[in-house]
Write an enzyme that holds these catalytic residues in place. Structure first.
Site, PDB file in Angstrom:
ATOM      1  N   ASN A  13      38.859  66.324  36.534  1.00  0.00           N
ATOM      2  CA  ASN A  13      38.378  64.946  36.447  1.00  0.00           C
ATOM      3  C   ASN A  13      38.334  64.407  37.867  1.00  0.00           C
ATOM      4  O   ASN A  13      39.377  64.111  38.444  1.00  0.00           O
ATOM      5  CB  ASN A  13      39.328  64.111  35.568  1.00  0.00           C
ATOM      6  CG  ASN A  13      38.962  62.633  35.591  1.00  0.00           C
ATOM      7  OD1 ASN A  13      37.855  62.266  35.978  1.00  0.00           O
ATOM      8  ND2 ASN A  13      39.891  61.793  35.169  1.00  0.00           N
ATOM      9  N   LYS A  15      37.201  61.662  38.886  1.00  0.00           N
ATOM     10  CA  LYS A  15      37.369  60.193  38.936  1.00  0.00           C
ATOM     11  C   LYS A  15      36.300  59.581  39.844  1.00  0.00           C
ATOM     12  O   LYS A  15      35.185  60.060  39.877  1.00  0.00           O
ATOM     13  CB  LYS A  15      38.779  59.823  39.385  1.00  0.00           C
ATOM     14  CG  LYS A  15      39.856  60.562  38.610  1.00  0.00           C
ATOM     15  CD  LYS A  15      41.214  59.961  38.793  1.00  0.00           C
ATOM     16  CE  LYS A  15      42.262  60.864  38.177  1.00  0.00           C
ATOM     17  NZ  LYS A  15      43.499  60.170  37.877  1.00  0.00           N
ATOM     18  N   HIS A  98      39.977  57.818  28.718  1.00  0.00           N
ATOM     19  CA  HIS A  98      40.943  58.055  29.800  1.00  0.00           C
ATOM     20  C   HIS A  98      41.800  56.797  29.989  1.00  0.00           C
ATOM     21  O   HIS A  98      41.305  55.676  29.859  1.00  0.00           O
ATOM     22  CB  HIS A  98      40.210  58.406  31.099  1.00  0.00           C
ATOM     23  CG  HIS A  98      41.128  58.946  32.138  1.00  0.00           C
ATOM     24  ND1 HIS A  98      41.914  58.135  32.917  1.00  0.00           N
ATOM     25  CD2 HIS A  98      41.424  60.212  32.507  1.00  0.00           C
ATOM     26  CE1 HIS A  98      42.643  58.873  33.729  1.00  0.00           C
ATOM     27  NE2 HIS A  98      42.369  60.154  33.499  1.00  0.00           N
ATOM     28  N   GLU A 100      42.807  55.348  32.523  1.00  0.00           N
ATOM     29  CA  GLU A 100      42.326  54.406  33.546  1.00  0.00           C
ATOM     30  C   GLU A 100      41.262  53.482  32.968  1.00  0.00           C
ATOM     31  O   GLU A 100      41.161  52.318  33.352  1.00  0.00           O
ATOM     32  CB  GLU A 100      41.816  55.191  34.773  1.00  0.00           C
ATOM     33  CG  GLU A 100      42.994  55.749  35.569  1.00  0.00           C
ATOM     34  CD  GLU A 100      42.704  57.022  36.338  1.00  0.00           C
ATOM     35  OE1 GLU A 100      41.523  57.360  36.549  1.00  0.00           O
ATOM     36  OE2 GLU A 100      43.678  57.702  36.721  1.00  0.00           O
ATOM     37  N   GLU A 170      47.845  62.892  27.824  1.00  0.00           N
ATOM     38  CA  GLU A 170      48.039  62.446  29.201  1.00  0.00           C
ATOM     39  C   GLU A 170      49.019  61.268  29.251  1.00  0.00           C
ATOM     40  O   GLU A 170      48.605  60.108  29.088  1.00  0.00           O
ATOM     41  CB  GLU A 170      46.697  61.995  29.786  1.00  0.00           C
ATOM     42  CG  GLU A 170      45.684  63.112  29.904  1.00  0.00           C
ATOM     43  CD  GLU A 170      44.836  62.959  31.147  1.00  0.00           C
ATOM     44  OE1 GLU A 170      44.776  63.916  31.925  1.00  0.00           O
ATOM     45  OE2 GLU A 170      44.272  61.874  31.378  1.00  0.00           O
ATOM     46  N   GLY A 176      48.405  60.808  38.288  1.00  0.00           N
ATOM     47  CA  GLY A 176      48.243  60.413  39.687  1.00  0.00           C
ATOM     48  C   GLY A 176      49.537  59.974  40.359  1.00  0.00           C
ATOM     49  O   GLY A 176      49.522  59.407  41.448  1.00  0.00           O
ATOM     50  N   SER A 216      49.386  65.015  36.707  1.00  0.00           N
ATOM     51  CA  SER A 216      49.958  65.678  37.885  1.00  0.00           C
ATOM     52  C   SER A 216      50.171  67.175  37.671  1.00  0.00           C
ATOM     53  O   SER A 216      51.129  67.753  38.191  1.00  0.00           O
ATOM     54  CB  SER A 216      51.255  64.988  38.326  1.00  0.00           C
ATOM     55  OG  SER A 216      51.003  63.627  38.644  1.00  0.00           O
TER      56      SER A 216
HETATM   57  C1  PEP Z   1      43.597  62.643  35.106  1.00  0.00           C
HETATM   58  O1  PEP Z   1      42.935  61.912  35.821  1.00  0.00           O
HETATM   59  O2  PEP Z   1      43.237  62.856  33.946  1.00  0.00           O
HETATM   60  C2  PEP Z   1      44.819  63.237  35.667  1.00  0.00           C
HETATM   61  C3  PEP Z   1      45.568  64.001  34.894  1.00  0.00           C
HETATM   62  O3  PEP Z   1      45.089  62.974  36.972  1.00  0.00           O
HETATM   63  P1  PEP Z   1      46.218  63.680  37.898  1.00  0.00           P
HETATM   64  O4  PEP Z   1      46.111  65.154  37.660  1.00  0.00           O
HETATM   65  O5  PEP Z   1      45.851  63.289  39.300  1.00  0.00           O
HETATM   66  O6  PEP Z   1      47.526  63.150  37.450  1.00  0.00           O
END
Ligand code: PEP
Length: 255
Positions: A13, A15, A98, A100, A170, A176, A216
């Protein structure tokens, strides 16, 4: 449950990162490193990068996705992109729900459901994101919350359509932040999602259903997370912008 029944899927992803020129450079860096993957590899990229990434991945093992889509096919929705617009370009995947988008752009379980139905109607594969905040985890409501997010998101989705879906667990507190869920925490919640799928669609559908962990995940922790019985892949943010790290995760999923 037999993990061998399921396809491992590693999806990046990106972003809101990378101009089209930068996207071309990044995908050219990723391509050779994942070409022997024994799992599905997907990159979900900003709308403006779709053309260049689709062109660069033609004839490769990399699928391409968008990061959202609207629930209507067309109309007076300034700034939005519809699912048929994406499929008309050759896009195969879309991320829906997501955290976000839920946190910053007013996404609700109901709008998630509408977007999923539109995406499936257009023939897209959907990566649905669910997960709890730190506060919700501390309240002890993770399992209930994730089960409810999953049920609302899947309202009206048929067993046949479910085959075009993946769910990414998630935890918001892990996205992040550099804080990863432990392998046990990740597996526990992925197992909850699988049991919801079993209740709604039957054990056969649940056994065949791909559930990712995201939050992460990186080159170092991927192998342990991906070894869990109910974790079938990863949705990768930060590490998907680094070709070598992304390739390491793909390698871990290919074992
Ligand atoms: C994501 O954006 O779905 C995500 C898991 O980000 P990160 O791996 O940076 O935590």
């Amino acid at each position: 449950m037999n993990k061998q029944l399921r396809k491992a899927v590693i999806a990046g992803n990106w972003k809101m990162n990378k101009t089209p020129a930068e996207a071309k450079e990044l995908i050219e860096g990723i391509k050779p490193l994942v070409k022997n993957a024994d799992c599905d590899v997907v990159v979900c990229v900003p709308y403006v990068d779709l053309s260049v990434v689709l062109e660069a991945t033609k004839g490769t093992n990399i699928g391409v996705g968008a990061e959202n889509c609207h629930w209507e096919n067309s109309g007076a929705f300034t700034g939005e992109i519809s699912a048929p617009m994406l499929t008309s370009m050759g896009v195969q995947y879309v991320i829906i729900g997501h955290s976000e988008r839920r946190t910053y752009f007013g996404e609700t379980d109901q709008t998630v459901n509408k977007r999923i139905r539109a995406a499936l109607n257009a023939g897209l594969n959907v990566i649905l994101c669910v997960g709890e905040s730190l506060e919700q985890r501390e309240q002890g409501i993770t399992a209930e919350l994730v089960a409810m997010q999953t049920k609302i998101a899947l309202c009206g989705v048929t067993k046949e359509e479910l085959k075009k879906m993946i769910i990414a667990y998630e935890p918001i507190w892990a996205i992040g932040t550099g804080k990863t869920a432990t392998a046990q925490q990740a597996n526990e919640v992925c197992a909850v999602i699988r049991s919801v799928i079993a209740d709604l669609y039957g054990k056969d559908a649940a056994d065949a259903f791909t559930i990712q962990y995201g939050g992460s995940m990186n080159a170092k922790n991927a192998a342990e997370l991906l070894a869990q019985p109910d974790v079938d892949g990863g949705l990768i943010g930060g590490a998907s912008l680094k070709p070598a790290d992304f390739a390491e995760i793909v390698k871990a999923a290919s074992k």
